[in-house]
Design a protein around this motif. Structure first.
Motif, PDB file in Angstrom:
ATOM      1  N   UNK A   1       0.830  -1.195   0.000  1.00  0.00           N
ATOM      2  CA  UNK A   1       0.000   0.000   0.000  1.00  0.00           C
ATOM      3  C   UNK A   1       0.866   1.246   0.000  1.00  0.00           C
TER       4      UNK A   1
ATOM      5  N   UNK B   1       0.329   4.243  -1.956  1.00  0.00           N
ATOM      6  CA  UNK B   1      -0.579   5.301  -1.522  1.00  0.00           C
ATOM      7  C   UNK B   1      -0.069   6.005  -0.276  1.00  0.00           C
TER       8      UNK B   1
ATOM      9  N   UNK C   1       2.512   7.565   0.028  1.00  0.00           N
ATOM     10  CA  UNK C   1       3.049   8.869  -0.347  1.00  0.00           C
ATOM     11  C   UNK C   1       2.023   9.964  -0.110  1.00  0.00           C
ATOM     12  N   UNK C   2       0.788   9.593  -0.217  1.00  0.00           N
ATOM     13  CA  UNK C   2      -0.269  10.579  -0.049  1.00  0.00           C
ATOM     14  C   UNK C   2      -0.667  10.703   1.427  1.00  0.00           C
ATOM     15  N   UNK C   3       0.014   9.983   2.264  1.00  0.00           N
ATOM     16  CA  UNK C   3      -0.309  10.043   3.678  1.00  0.00           C
ATOM     17  C   UNK C   3      -1.547   9.238   4.029  1.00  0.00           C
ATOM     18  N   UNK C   4      -2.017   8.446   3.095  1.00  0.00           N
ATOM     19  CA  UNK C   4      -3.268   7.730   3.307  1.00  0.00           C
ATOM     20  C   UNK C   4      -3.140   6.628   4.339  1.00  0.00           C
ATOM     21  N   UNK C   5      -2.124   5.803   4.166  1.00  0.00           N
ATOM     22  CA  UNK C   5      -1.935   4.695   5.097  1.00  0.00           C
ATOM     23  C   UNK C   5      -1.676   5.220   6.501  1.00  0.00           C
TER      24      UNK C   5
ATOM     25  N   UNK D   1      -2.674   7.965   7.705  1.00  0.00           N
ATOM     26  CA  UNK D   1      -3.961   8.465   8.189  1.00  0.00           C
ATOM     27  C   UNK D   1      -4.813   7.350   8.768  1.00  0.00           C
ATOM     28  N   UNK D   2      -4.967   6.295   7.978  1.00  0.00           N
ATOM     29  CA  UNK D   2      -5.836   5.203   8.402  1.00  0.00           C
ATOM     30  C   UNK D   2      -5.320   4.573   9.695  1.00  0.00           C
TER      31      UNK D   2
END
Lengths: 178, 178
Positions: B106, B109, B111-115, B117-118
DNA sequence: GTCTATATGCTGATAGAC
DNA sequence: GTCTATCAGCATATAGAC
């Protein structure tokens, strides 16, 4: 004036979402997206300053809603777990496409049949746990038990194994309702 | 004769595992691996016929052990869920590096700070569910509840929402021991 | 808003010398 | 077993005409 604005931009995002979901983010090129739209790559650069901005524009709503949900939940830290879990579920469901996108990003390994394998194993383990064609209630119990167990292996990788195992299995068994 | 065989091959696999885990499979090039080893790309091709074969060689043990575990479990379909869950946990733990590799894929993603965040959301939700610095037993319960809930959203995407939600939340609450 | 044309870099992979 | 040299292909991105 503001009607029928940049239709192409929205169409590009829709196409990108679909391709990202089907074949993964990294292996979807701007060329793929442009081809699907019937335009050229440079035309995409008119709507998005970079590839990353395109990706970000698709993921952004999830992040914003997530932040808002957590903030609200923390603001009213009194309500019972059920409300919290239901809210978390609803939040994820509303964004299930992007959530799926995250999960399917494993597609990079799907080529090796790995993801298919793991899903297959889980299915068969679920049969052992709750039988063939179980009612939805039991099927979800099995998913929670197996999925939760998996998460624990990773989340508590730095803790003593035996303790994690005992605690995780206990929680999984509770989820199973046994 | 068979001693001190192809040391480079094993080193290459070790380096690849580490890089795959740190930065994802797709964005790790043969060049990266070769650089780390202090050799050139073509030298890698002496040990692996293709990039895919290198990846596969790392993932293969997990697949084989998984198949074996399931086969055994199915052969003795009599034992209680606890034994099954423990076995599944042990299997995953033995291969936790590759399992992590799957999950960290993952990273694309991330890079977008998504992981991040979750994971952050989950941490904070866990605090709401079982409090700050909870004992390991409660922490795992929260992980199972939240992780299992997430999985249900995806696994039962084709089922009626309300039914899934009710069942998933019920199982999650059981996992929490409430 | 969309095009053609192009710059530049990196990818996996191969040929063949040592 | 490892090297140098090289390939074709595709990536992101930009310049500038229409």
């Amino acid at each position: 004036m503001s009607r029928a604005k940049s239709d192409t931009k929205a169409r590009a995002q829709a196409v990108a979402r679909e391709l990202f979901l089907r074949q993964g983010v990294r292996r979807t090129s701007l060329q793929d997206i442009a081809d699907r739209l019937g335009i050229t790559k440079p035309a995409l650069y008119y709507h998005f300053s970079s590839r990353e901005e395109l990706v970000r524009s698709i993921v952004q709503p999830l992040i914003e809603d997530g932040d808002a949900f957590i903030a609200e939940a923390e603001a009213r830290a009194d309500d019972d777990p059920r409300v919290l879990l239901e809210g978390y579920f609803d939040f994820q469901f509303a964004h299930r496409e992007v959530v799926a996108l995250m999960i399917r990003e494993l597609v990079a390994l799907a080529d090796l049949g790995l993801v298919a394998k793991v899903l297959d194993w889980r299915t068969r383990l679920a049969v052992l746990l709750v039988g063939e064609d179980p009612p939805l209630a039991d099927a979800t119990r099995a998913t929670v038990a197996l999925g939760g167990l998996s998460d624990c292996v990773m989340v508590f990788a730095d803790q003593p194994v035996e303790a994690v195992r005992a605690a995780a299995v206990a929680a999984a068994l509770d989820a199973l309702g046994r």
